[in-house]
Design an enzyme around this catalytic site. Structure first.
Site, PDB file in Angstrom:
ATOM      1  N   HIS A 167      33.187  67.941  15.664  1.00  0.00           N
ATOM      2  CA  HIS A 167      34.632  68.215  15.651  1.00  0.00           C
ATOM      3  C   HIS A 167      35.045  69.183  16.759  1.00  0.00           C
ATOM      4  O   HIS A 167      35.101  70.401  16.520  1.00  0.00           O
ATOM      5  CB  HIS A 167      35.011  68.854  14.317  1.00  0.00           C
ATOM      6  CG  HIS A 167      35.033  67.919  13.165  1.00  0.00           C
ATOM      7  ND1 HIS A 167      36.152  67.199  12.813  1.00  0.00           N
ATOM      8  CD2 HIS A 167      34.084  67.588  12.264  1.00  0.00           C
ATOM      9  CE1 HIS A 167      35.888  66.465  11.741  1.00  0.00           C
ATOM     10  NE2 HIS A 167      34.640  66.676  11.385  1.00  0.00           N
ATOM     11  N   CYS A 194      34.687  62.051  13.968  1.00  0.00           N
ATOM     12  CA  CYS A 194      34.120  62.017  12.621  1.00  0.00           C
ATOM     13  C   CYS A 194      34.575  60.750  11.881  1.00  0.00           C
ATOM     14  O   CYS A 194      34.177  59.661  12.268  1.00  0.00           O
ATOM     15  CB  CYS A 194      34.475  63.305  11.881  1.00  0.00           C
ATOM     16  SG  CYS A 194      33.422  63.591  10.455  1.00  0.00           S
ATOM     17  N   GLU A 243      37.938  69.782  17.795  1.00  0.00           N
ATOM     18  CA  GLU A 243      39.204  70.444  17.445  1.00  0.00           C
ATOM     19  C   GLU A 243      38.982  71.657  16.547  1.00  0.00           C
ATOM     20  O   GLU A 243      39.872  72.476  16.370  1.00  0.00           O
ATOM     21  CB  GLU A 243      40.168  69.432  16.794  1.00  0.00           C
ATOM     22  CG  GLU A 243      39.950  69.129  15.328  1.00  0.00           C
ATOM     23  CD  GLU A 243      38.779  68.188  15.050  1.00  0.00           C
ATOM     24  OE1 GLU A 243      38.032  67.857  15.986  1.00  0.00           O
ATOM     25  OE2 GLU A 243      38.606  67.803  13.881  1.00  0.00           O
TER      26      GLU A 243
END
Lengths: 231, 84
Positions: A203, A86, A205
């Site tokens: 994302h 990002c 994560e």
């Protein structure tokens, strides 16, 4: 293998990234403050998401000149691994470590939702453990994620297998409707020619913990960790 | 000598400018349909110390290329005025 997650003023996904690398993937992980230049012996550098320097001027433009970025650029140029997610991807693009730029989403809205992406090259450190043709459900959260590269760069990216991910529908079809932000050719992530610097808008994560009922992002971290452990 | 640079950074003409497009749309809504092709960029002014206007211009050009403008998606132009 030691992981370093860079913290810029305005980073807000650093803690999530450290949690996944340290607590879920069981890897040695440290945070690296942007004002330092020492990578503390880290082999794999992560630039996390957030709004570094308030996205002033352009997303990632100011962070790119942080002291630590000199060391990160030197690390990348020596073949060291760097992964930007990002805002981290925006910083890598601003630094010229990956080709292209991230424009405002065509709808000019900040988009925060789950999207589907499909790996385009299963021969990179980041993608080799992703099941072929699987559409991964990964969240995006950005206002400037509209990937752009000129025709010549795009041709090189495609020919060299540097497109890592494209936005797709749940069945894995790359369609205009599945493109959330207007990214050229539905591109969600790319790598450099040396395939040691990776950038992506979604994302992973945020989709790597079973408590969140979505572990599709974990395929990426398993890719990284499994290949590195082989060496 | 000190110069003031007035810099315009604009989205490349080939690229969609969603902000400009939205503003173009509202021109019609407010009764100015004759206005079209609004494009929105940034105006930056800065002061630069240099021996000559050419040297000042070179420094501003450097600043634009390295930081103020991302030439993958934007272009820039500037004017320099000496501060008396």
């Amino acid at each position: 293998m030691k992981f370093g997650v860079v913290v810029f003023p305005g980073s807000n996904c650093d803690e999530d990234m450290v949690y996944v690398l340290r607590d879920i993937m069981k890897q040695e992980t440290v945070k690296l403050w942007h004002k330092n230049t020492d990578l503390e012996g880290c082999d794999f550098i992560v630039l996390p998401g957030g709004f570094s320097y308030g996205d002033y001027l352009r997303s990632g433009a100011i962070a790119r000149f942080s002291p630590i970025m000199e060391s990160v650029i030197a690390h990348a140029n020596k073949g060291g691994y760097v992964f930007g997610v990002c805002n981290g991807f925006q910083i890598l693009a601003e630094a010229g470590l990956v080709p292209g730029a991230l424009l405002h989403n065509t709808e000019r809205k900040f988009i925060c939702k789950n999207v589907y992406i499909k790996s385009q090259n299963t021969d990179t450190l980041l993608t080799h453990a992703i099941p072929k043709d699987k559409a991964l459900k990964i969240p995006i959260a950005h206002g400037e994620g509209n990937y752009f590269a000129d025709a010549k760069t795009l041709k090189q990216l495609n020919e060299n297998g540097q497109v890592l991910f494209r936005y797709c529908d749940e069945q894995g079809n790359t369609t205009p409707e599945a493109n959330p932000n207007g990214a050229i050719e539905n591109i969600a992530g790319v790598c450099n020619a040396g395939k040691n610097v990776f950038g992506m808008m979604p994302h992973p994560e945020r989709a790597s913990d079973k408590e969140l009922f979505n572990e599709d992002g974990k395929f990426l971290f398993e890719s990284i960790v499994s290949r590195i452990l082989q060496h | 000598m000190k110069y003031i640079a007035e810099i315009d950074v604009m989205p490349l003409k080939a690229l969609l400018d969603p902000q400009g497009k939205a503003v173009t749309g509202s021109m019609k809504n407010l009764g100015l349909p004759e206005i079209e092709n609004v494009r929105i960029g940034k105006h930056i002014s800065l002061e630069v110390e240099a021996a000559t206007k050419e040297a000042a211009s070179a420094k501003v050009d450097d600043a634009c290329k390295k930081l103020l403008c991302n030439q993958i998606m934007e272009f820039y132009e500037f004017k320099l005025v000496e501060v008396k």
